[in-house]
Design an enzyme around this catalytic site. Structure first.
Site, short mmCIF file in Angstrom:
data_model
loop_
_atom_site.label_atom_id
_atom_site.label_comp_id
_atom_site.label_asym_id
_atom_site.label_seq_id
_atom_site.Cartn_x
_atom_site.Cartn_y
_atom_site.Cartn_z
N HIS A 123 -13.08 12.08 14.07
CA HIS A 123 -14.42 12.07 14.64
C HIS A 123 -15.33 11.26 13.74
CE1 HIS A 123 -13.30 15.23 17.50
NE2 HIS A 123 -12.60 15.74 16.50
N LYS A 188 0.26 13.97 -3.81
CA LYS A 188 0.49 12.94 -4.82
C LYS A 188 1.98 12.87 -5.14
CE LYS A 188 -4.03 13.46 -6.95
NZ LYS A 188 -4.79 13.81 -8.15
N ARG A 191 7.70 12.57 -8.32
CA ARG A 191 8.78 11.85 -8.97
C ARG A 191 9.49 10.96 -7.97
NH1 ARG A 191 14.09 13.90 -8.38
NH2 ARG A 191 14.25 15.87 -7.26
#
Length: 198
Positions: A123, A188, A191
């Protein structure tokens, strides 16, 4: 992606569905789009009913094609169905939600845990445009051999690379490269993965 104001004023000549699929502002209350969502809702109601019709046939009708090795545990929810493209041997556990306002493309041999949400729709940040009821969407792409854990949310415009693993509870707001384990909120990389060496 920068929205083009041209498509807000009705002079583009495009249908609302065309605007939607191009990632432009569109009106979700357009009669054609409402009809397509209602059709998808009807098929999902049948699919999610414990004594419903043949599940495979209903998914074929919902997606508009037959996907080899497709398995989605009910309940399952989407907006249109026709904007979802899955590869071979796709498995999704219970209660997954695919808001396929833009295209959702999923590769081969992909596994989803329960409660995975793929959200292509967005939106406007501008409250004036938001009050007008306008929306826009960005495609989600997921590569081959991806495993997405339980309770993961993938936001609009995200690409997840081949062989990636997304840990449970992650909120994926940016692209995830191939051959990594990623998790967290925001998601995030934790490894790298060396295929064939784990």
């Amino acid at each position: 992606m920068k929205r083009k104001e041209l498509y807000m004023d009705g002079v583009s000549g495009m249908t609302e569905k065309e605007k939607m699929l191009r990632g432009e502002y569109y009106d979700p209350q357009d009669a054609t789009l409402v009809h397509l969502r209602e059709n998808a809702q009807n098929l999902m109601n049948q699919y999610n009913h414990p004594h419903g019709e043949d599940k495979g046939r209903l998914l074929d009708m919902l997606f508009g094609y037959h996907a080899e090795g497709l398995s989605i545990r009910a309940p399952f929810y989407c907006d249109y169905g026709i904007n979802i493209k899955v590869g071979r041997n796709f498995y999704a556990n219970y209660n997954c939600v695919f808001l396929d306002v833009a295209r959702i493309t999923i590769g081969d041999d992909v596994f989803f845990g329960p409660n995975v949400s793929l959200i292509t729709v967005n939106h406007p940040i501008d409250p004036v445009k938001r009050r007008q009821g306008l929306e826009y969407a960005e495609e989600i792409r997921i590569g081959d051999n991806v495993w997405i854990g339980a309770d993961v949310t993938v936001n609009p415009g995200v690409t997840i690379g081949d062989n990636a693993v997304i840990g449970s509870g992650a909120v994926v707001v940016k692209d995830v490269p191939a051959n990594v384990v990623a998790a967290g909120n925001p998601c995030k990389v934790i490894r790298t993965i060396e295929p064939g060496r784990e």
